[in-house]
Motif scaffolding. Sequence first.
Motif, PDB file in Angstrom:
ATOM      1  N   SER A   1       0.647  -1.504   0.140  1.00  0.00           N
ATOM      2  CA  SER A   1       0.231  -0.209  -0.251  1.00  0.00           C
ATOM      3  C   SER A   1       1.126   1.310  -0.443  1.00  0.00           C
ATOM      4  O   SER A   1       2.187   1.221   0.325  1.00  0.00           O
ATOM      5  CB  SER A   1      -1.183  -0.011   1.836  1.00  0.00           C
ATOM      6  N   SER A   2       0.234   2.313  -0.266  1.00  0.00           N
ATOM      7  CA  SER A   2       1.152   3.774   0.205  1.00  0.00           C
ATOM      8  C   SER A   2       1.745   3.731   1.385  1.00  0.00           C
ATOM      9  O   SER A   2       2.757   4.596   1.845  1.00  0.00           O
ATOM     10  CB  SER A   2       0.147   4.602  -0.526  1.00  0.00           C
ATOM     11  N   ALA A   3       0.962   2.765   2.625  1.00  0.00           N
ATOM     12  CA  ALA A   3       1.761   3.688   3.770  1.00  0.00           C
ATOM     13  C   ALA A   3       2.660   2.838   4.011  1.00  0.00           C
ATOM     14  O   ALA A   3       3.158   3.020   4.425  1.00  0.00           O
ATOM     15  CB  ALA A   3      -0.400   3.537   4.495  1.00  0.00           C
ATOM     16  N   GLY A   4       2.207   1.535   3.283  1.00  0.00           N
ATOM     17  CA  GLY A   4       3.855   0.299   3.679  1.00  0.00           C
ATOM     18  C   GLY A   4       4.799   0.387   2.625  1.00  0.00           C
ATOM     19  O   GLY A   4       5.576   0.264   3.016  1.00  0.00           O
TER      20      GLY A   4
ATOM     21  N   TYR B   1     -12.313 -15.232   6.088  1.00  0.00           N
ATOM     22  CA  TYR B   1     -12.890 -13.565   5.420  1.00  0.00           C
ATOM     23  C   TYR B   1     -11.716 -13.241   5.496  1.00  0.00           C
ATOM     24  O   TYR B   1     -10.606 -13.085   6.088  1.00  0.00           O
ATOM     25  CB  TYR B   1     -14.003 -12.967   6.013  1.00  0.00           C
ATOM     26  N   GLU B   2     -10.916 -12.560   4.468  1.00  0.00           N
ATOM     27  CA  GLU B   2     -10.124 -11.289   4.006  1.00  0.00           C
ATOM     28  C   GLU B   2     -11.233 -10.294   2.977  1.00  0.00           C
ATOM     29  O   GLU B   2     -11.371 -10.302   2.816  1.00  0.00           O
ATOM     30  CB  GLU B   2      -8.532 -12.362   2.713  1.00  0.00           C
ATOM     31  N   GLN B   3     -10.199  -8.992   3.625  1.00  0.00           N
ATOM     32  CA  GLN B   3     -10.380  -7.663   3.176  1.00  0.00           C
ATOM     33  C   GLN B   3      -9.513  -6.676   3.829  1.00  0.00           C
ATOM     34  O   GLN B   3      -9.091  -6.617   4.667  1.00  0.00           O
ATOM     35  CB  GLN B   3     -11.696  -7.298   3.670  1.00  0.00           C
ATOM     36  N   ARG B   4      -9.306  -5.734   2.681  1.00  0.00           N
ATOM     37  CA  ARG B   4      -7.946  -5.104   2.400  1.00  0.00           C
ATOM     38  C   ARG B   4      -9.338  -3.304   2.503  1.00  0.00           C
ATOM     39  O   ARG B   4      -9.860  -3.520   1.517  1.00  0.00           O
ATOM     40  CB  ARG B   4      -7.377  -4.809   1.466  1.00  0.00           C
ATOM     41  N   PHE B   5      -8.422  -2.238   2.979  1.00  0.00           N
ATOM     42  CA  PHE B   5      -9.271  -1.356   3.499  1.00  0.00           C
ATOM     43  C   PHE B   5      -8.264  -0.029   3.739  1.00  0.00           C
ATOM     44  O   PHE B   5      -7.385  -0.095   4.013  1.00  0.00           O
ATOM     45  CB  PHE B   5     -11.027  -1.568   4.591  1.00  0.00           C
ATOM     46  N   PHE B   6      -9.545   1.387   3.980  1.00  0.00           N
ATOM     47  CA  PHE B   6      -8.821   2.538   4.463  1.00  0.00           C
ATOM     48  C   PHE B   6      -7.504   2.768   3.381  1.00  0.00           C
ATOM     49  O   PHE B   6      -6.325   2.650   3.906  1.00  0.00           O
ATOM     50  CB  PHE B   6      -8.289   2.148   5.975  1.00  0.00           C
ATOM     51  N   TRP B   7      -8.151   2.775   2.081  1.00  0.00           N
ATOM     52  CA  TRP B   7      -6.896   3.434   1.682  1.00  0.00           C
ATOM     53  C   TRP B   7      -6.655   4.831   1.532  1.00  0.00           C
ATOM     54  O   TRP B   7      -7.026   5.952   1.634  1.00  0.00           O
ATOM     55  CB  TRP B   7      -7.356   3.977   0.559  1.00  0.00           C
ATOM     56  N   SER B   8      -4.813   4.714   2.082  1.00  0.00           N
ATOM     57  CA  SER B   8      -4.840   6.190   2.841  1.00  0.00           C
ATOM     58  C   SER B   8      -3.131   5.830   2.716  1.00  0.00           C
ATOM     59  O   SER B   8      -2.847   4.862   2.981  1.00  0.00           O
ATOM     60  CB  SER B   8      -5.222   6.635   4.312  1.00  0.00           C
ATOM     61  N   SER B   9      -2.711   6.627   2.728  1.00  0.00           N
ATOM     62  CA  SER B   9      -1.111   6.878   3.192  1.00  0.00           C
ATOM     63  C   SER B   9      -0.548   7.495   4.083  1.00  0.00           C
ATOM     64  O   SER B   9       1.195   6.865   4.796  1.00  0.00           O
ATOM     65  CB  SER B   9       0.263   7.468   2.116  1.00  0.00           C
TER      66      SER B   9
ATOM     67  N   THR C   1     -13.342   1.674  -3.565  1.00  0.00           N
ATOM     68  CA  THR C   1     -13.787   1.424  -5.045  1.00  0.00           C
ATOM     69  C   THR C   1     -13.037   0.243  -5.086  1.00  0.00           C
ATOM     70  O   THR C   1     -13.086  -0.736  -5.597  1.00  0.00           O
ATOM     71  CB  THR C   1     -14.897   1.778  -5.163  1.00  0.00           C
ATOM     72  N   TYR C   2     -12.458   0.930  -6.198  1.00  0.00           N
ATOM     73  CA  TYR C   2     -10.782   0.856  -6.951  1.00  0.00           C
ATOM     74  C   TYR C   2      -9.822   0.396  -6.691  1.00  0.00           C
ATOM     75  O   TYR C   2      -8.925  -0.487  -7.702  1.00  0.00           O
ATOM     76  CB  TYR C   2     -11.362   1.835  -8.148  1.00  0.00           C
ATOM     77  N   LEU C   3      -9.113   0.980  -5.869  1.00  0.00           N
ATOM     78  CA  LEU C   3      -7.829   0.257  -5.350  1.00  0.00           C
ATOM     79  C   LEU C   3      -8.128   0.037  -3.723  1.00  0.00           C
ATOM     80  O   LEU C   3      -7.195  -0.027  -3.180  1.00  0.00           O
ATOM     81  CB  LEU C   3      -7.240   2.091  -5.615  1.00  0.00           C
ATOM     82  N   GLY C   4      -8.801  -1.066  -3.963  1.00  0.00           N
ATOM     83  CA  GLY C   4      -9.031  -1.378  -2.103  1.00  0.00           C
ATOM     84  C   GLY C   4      -8.385  -2.387  -1.853  1.00  0.00           C
ATOM     85  O   GLY C   4      -7.716  -2.350  -0.673  1.00  0.00           O
ATOM     86  N   TYR C   5      -7.138  -3.042  -2.488  1.00  0.00           N
ATOM     87  CA  TYR C   5      -6.560  -4.078  -2.981  1.00  0.00           C
ATOM     88  C   TYR C   5      -5.549  -3.136  -2.129  1.00  0.00           C
ATOM     89  O   TYR C   5      -4.590  -3.903  -1.492  1.00  0.00           O
ATOM     90  CB  TYR C   5      -6.096  -4.665  -4.308  1.00  0.00           C
ATOM     91  N   PHE C   6      -5.153  -2.042  -2.526  1.00  0.00           N
ATOM     92  CA  PHE C   6      -3.958  -1.264  -1.816  1.00  0.00           C
ATOM     93  C   PHE C   6      -4.577  -0.178  -0.811  1.00  0.00           C
ATOM     94  O   PHE C   6      -2.919   0.013  -0.390  1.00  0.00           O
ATOM     95  CB  PHE C   6      -3.394  -0.192  -2.748  1.00  0.00           C
ATOM     96  N   GLY C   7      -5.440  -0.884   0.189  1.00  0.00           N
ATOM     97  CA  GLY C   7      -5.557  -0.363   1.521  1.00  0.00           C
ATOM     98  C   GLY C   7      -4.352  -0.898   2.320  1.00  0.00           C
ATOM     99  O   GLY C   7      -3.689  -1.607   2.519  1.00  0.00           O
ATOM    100  N   ALA C   8      -4.485   0.201   3.388  1.00  0.00           N
ATOM    101  CA  ALA C   8      -3.035   0.201   4.474  1.00  0.00           C
ATOM    102  C   ALA C   8      -3.362  -0.173   5.566  1.00  0.00           C
ATOM    103  O   ALA C   8      -2.588  -0.882   6.036  1.00  0.00           O
ATOM    104  CB  ALA C   8      -3.441   1.813   4.888  1.00  0.00           C
TER     105      ALA C   8
END
Length: 246
Positions: A132-135, A172-180, A197-204
């Motif tokens: 993710s951008s935070a990672g 269950y697996e979910q990535r969320f909170f898209w943010s740097s 919606t569209y970049l959820g895979y790269f959620g923080a």
Amino acid sequence: MKPALSYHSTTVPRQWQQLPQGELMAKALEQQLSQWWPKIFGYHLLKVGSLSSGLDTSGCNIKHQICLNEHLEQASVVADPDALPFLEQSIDAVLLAHCLEFYPDPHHIVREAHRVLMPDGYLLLSGYNPLSSAGLLKLWPGVKQQLPWAGRFFTPSRVKDWLHLLGFEVMYEQRFFWSSLLGQHNPDSRWQKWCETYLGYFGASYVLVARKRVLPLTPIRPKWQRAPAFQTAVKGISARQGVNQD
């Protein structure tokens, strides 16, 4: 791939407010977990770590909830997450919210959760997503000593490998909170909603819900038995006696 075991100590956050955008992430995590609390039943819910204790779990059907961490003022049980003072198969659900990143042996923490869980018990786990951008900010030397980047980020796939090896079934697996995690974060903005919606895979952050599976051991009886050795000898003696009589 670096080993999970580390010999370097890391500052462990005592509350969500110590983390950048921590309160917003806590609310987002509570929303992710809210769909699972009505499905979990039992007598004991164990919330491991200060961040787990800071989450609202009032929607859970389990009313006896134990907050375990290293600080007396925030805990009902004071202990280390990798040395849980509970009997085997005594807890119905375990919550590990952003806990693995800040302890030297995260794999052992998961093993301890598996040990105390009842068969078919639930493990609810969250962490920071390195993809993710935070990672990616961990590559910037200016933030390496700051929370949460001072900790170690593990990919969801690696954590799922640990769970599978212990016998968990990931449900269950979910990535969320898209943010740097830098600057302001407005979850209601159009840009933020589009990213979710569209970049959820790269959620923080990510959340995993797994269930402990225990396979029963059914003894298999042999379909045949070896004949005693003396029977062959008896048959041989009978045959010789018949020859002598003739």
